[in-house]
Design an enzyme around this catalytic site. Sequence first.
Site, PDB file in Angstrom:
ATOM      1  N   TYR A 189       3.583   9.315 -10.979  1.00  0.00           N
ATOM      2  CA  TYR A 189       2.660   8.513 -10.164  1.00  0.00           C
ATOM      3  C   TYR A 189       1.832   7.562 -11.050  1.00  0.00           C
ATOM      4  CZ  TYR A 189      -0.989   7.771  -6.561  1.00  0.00           C
ATOM      5  OH  TYR A 189      -1.869   7.240  -5.654  1.00  0.00           O
ATOM      6  N   ILE A 245      -9.827   9.518  -2.361  1.00  0.00           N
ATOM      7  CA  ILE A 245     -10.244   9.118  -1.021  1.00  0.00           C
ATOM      8  C   ILE A 245      -9.853  10.233  -0.047  1.00  0.00           C
ATOM      9  CG2 ILE A 245     -10.072   7.286   0.737  1.00  0.00           C
ATOM     10  CD1 ILE A 245     -11.157   6.329  -2.045  1.00  0.00           C
ATOM     11  N   PRO A 288      -8.139   2.645  -5.911  1.00  0.00           N
ATOM     12  CA  PRO A 288      -8.979   3.659  -5.278  1.00  0.00           C
ATOM     13  C   PRO A 288      -9.094   4.883  -6.182  1.00  0.00           C
ATOM     14  CG  PRO A 288      -7.161   2.978  -3.821  1.00  0.00           C
ATOM     15  CD  PRO A 288      -6.859   2.468  -5.202  1.00  0.00           C
ATOM     16  N   ASN A 334       0.813  -1.218   0.000  1.00  0.00           N
ATOM     17  CA  ASN A 334       0.000   0.000   0.000  1.00  0.00           C
ATOM     18  C   ASN A 334       0.849   1.271   0.000  1.00  0.00           C
ATOM     19  OD1 ASN A 334      -2.430   1.777   0.920  1.00  0.00           O
ATOM     20  ND2 ASN A 334      -0.911   2.011   2.557  1.00  0.00           N
TER      21      ASN A 334
END
Length: 240
Positions: free
Chosen positions: A147, A180, A177, A82
């Site tokens: 990214y 968030i 995701p 993660n």
Amino acid sequence: MARTALVTGGTRGIGAAISKALKAEGHNVAASYAGNDEAAAKFTEETGIKTYKWNVGSYEESKAGIAKVEEELGPIDIVVANAGITRDAPFHKMTPEQWQEVIDTNLTGVFNTVHPVWPGMRERGFGRIVVISSINGQKGQFAQVNYAATKAGDLGIVKSLAQEGAAKGITANAVCPGYIATEMVMAVPEKVREAIIGMIPTGRLGEPEEIARCVTFLASDDSGFINGSTISANGGQFFV
Ligand code: CAA
């Protein structure tokens, strides 16, 4: 069945929600973190989850950290890769350092996290790998060449590992995701963030717990036939 789980970047943001959700499932959880000792100490105090400090961008540190977790908690059956960072800049302003830092953490960090646990998973005939990618690895994003490249790369890692691990009882899946409500998204300039929320059909940012639900599902013993897949949790912002 209660298993040992490792969550990298597991003390803050989405990672913290994942660590807590895996603990609630009965697993023995280790949460790694890179630098914020204060947040890690507070996290352990609040949750009772043990934390371990290493830089996922370093293979040697990852190997040593993982060995320590296994010594203290037992063989790791569930890995949630993660840990991730942003160094956003339009491409014409992006520096080689911004590129490299993000590659080291978000892409090489996944290799460094999974590679040391892989032989043990193969030997035991069981493993659950969950990699946290991103909507921006699926669709690209202004100011995120670095990214987006890593998050798209993470999907390639998962699809390849899925094929290699299948015969040994190991699954590898990704969660993508959307936006968030974490420190990472709150760091985006407010005006930009408001514009992003305007593009989310659900009309709000997601909650870290909504990502954690995807992870506990993929990490469970019952999810053995779900392999190489990607769960998108983005409020309807993007469909693959
Ligand atoms: N699309 C098109 N144009 C955009 C744009 C976009 N999404 N965002 C900014 N621009 C334009 C601006 O309008 C401005 O144009 P003008 O110069 O013509 O006015 C220009 O780009 C910005 O230029 P600046 O020199 O002001 O840019 P900067 O060097 O200050 O950088 C930024 C600002 C880094 C782009 C900042 O706006 C930003 O952080 N944007 C958000 C990027 C983003 O969405 N990151 C996601 C973070 S959350 C995450 O990554 C988690 C996840 O997985 C989802």
